[in-house]
Motif scaffolding. Sequence first.
Motif, PDB file in Angstrom:
ATOM      1  N   ALA A  27      13.486 -59.118  -5.664  1.00  0.00           N
ATOM      2  CA  ALA A  27      14.899 -58.819  -5.933  1.00  0.00           C
ATOM      3  C   ALA A  27      15.303 -59.362  -7.303  1.00  0.00           C
ATOM      4  O   ALA A  27      16.011 -58.698  -8.063  1.00  0.00           O
ATOM      5  CB  ALA A  27      15.787 -59.415  -4.844  1.00  0.00           C
ATOM      6  N   GLN A  30      14.018 -57.257  -9.968  1.00  0.00           N
ATOM      7  CA  GLN A  30      14.391 -55.879  -9.671  1.00  0.00           C
ATOM      8  C   GLN A  30      13.172 -54.949  -9.592  1.00  0.00           C
ATOM      9  O   GLN A  30      13.166 -53.841 -10.111  1.00  0.00           O
ATOM     10  CB  GLN A  30      15.417 -55.363 -10.673  1.00  0.00           C
ATOM     11  CG  GLN A  30      16.710 -56.141 -10.614  1.00  0.00           C
ATOM     12  CD  GLN A  30      17.798 -55.545 -11.475  1.00  0.00           C
ATOM     13  OE1 GLN A  30      17.569 -54.654 -12.287  1.00  0.00           O
ATOM     14  NE2 GLN A  30      19.007 -56.034 -11.290  1.00  0.00           N
ATOM     15  N   HIS A  32      10.482 -52.447  -7.850  1.00  0.00           N
ATOM     16  CA  HIS A  32      10.603 -51.333  -6.911  1.00  0.00           C
ATOM     17  C   HIS A  32       9.789 -51.670  -5.667  1.00  0.00           C
ATOM     18  O   HIS A  32       8.582 -51.875  -5.744  1.00  0.00           O
ATOM     19  CB  HIS A  32      10.090 -50.040  -7.541  1.00  0.00           C
ATOM     20  CG  HIS A  32      10.394 -48.845  -6.711  1.00  0.00           C
ATOM     21  ND1 HIS A  32      11.411 -47.988  -6.995  1.00  0.00           N
ATOM     22  CD2 HIS A  32       9.829 -48.389  -5.569  1.00  0.00           C
ATOM     23  CE1 HIS A  32      11.456 -47.040  -6.072  1.00  0.00           C
ATOM     24  NE2 HIS A  32      10.508 -47.270  -5.193  1.00  0.00           N
ATOM     25  N   VAL A  52      15.208 -51.138  -5.213  1.00  0.00           N
ATOM     26  CA  VAL A  52      15.423 -52.559  -5.476  1.00  0.00           C
ATOM     27  C   VAL A  52      16.019 -53.243  -4.240  1.00  0.00           C
ATOM     28  O   VAL A  52      16.919 -52.698  -3.598  1.00  0.00           O
ATOM     29  CB  VAL A  52      16.353 -52.738  -6.701  1.00  0.00           C
ATOM     30  CG1 VAL A  52      16.688 -54.198  -6.930  1.00  0.00           C
ATOM     31  CG2 VAL A  52      15.712 -52.133  -7.938  1.00  0.00           C
ATOM     32  N   GLU A  54      18.388 -55.413  -2.266  1.00  0.00           N
ATOM     33  CA  GLU A  54      19.788 -55.789  -2.489  1.00  0.00           C
ATOM     34  C   GLU A  54      20.233 -56.947  -1.611  1.00  0.00           C
ATOM     35  O   GLU A  54      21.128 -57.699  -1.976  1.00  0.00           O
ATOM     36  CB  GLU A  54      20.694 -54.583  -2.234  1.00  0.00           C
ATOM     37  CG  GLU A  54      20.426 -53.426  -3.178  1.00  0.00           C
ATOM     38  CD  GLU A  54      21.203 -52.171  -2.814  1.00  0.00           C
ATOM     39  OE1 GLU A  54      21.896 -52.146  -1.774  1.00  0.00           O
ATOM     40  OE2 GLU A  54      21.092 -51.198  -3.573  1.00  0.00           O
TER      41      GLU A  54
END
Length: 86
Positions: A27, A30, A32, A52, A54
């Motif tokens: 996270a 960021q 994938h 990403v 969250e």
Amino acid sequence: MKLIEVMIVLNRTFKKLKTDMELFGAALVQAHVYVVSVDEELRVTFEDYGGVVEEIKPESIKIAGKIFMRDPLEFRVGLAAGGNGG
């Protein structure tokens, strides 16, 4: 275009994110994250193309606006091509 994306995904090496720290790291940068399931015969099925991370909760992970239960699913991040993987 979707077929090409799927082929690229299948040719990559993935790291399974097992701990909260690994998920938090994904996270933070960021990365994938892909959502997969593995059956009793160890066949991997991509459940969602992901995105990403969250939100991380003990029972679920929110990725790209969707909530996924942690227990039956795995979360993986693609490794860079050409790495030594040592």
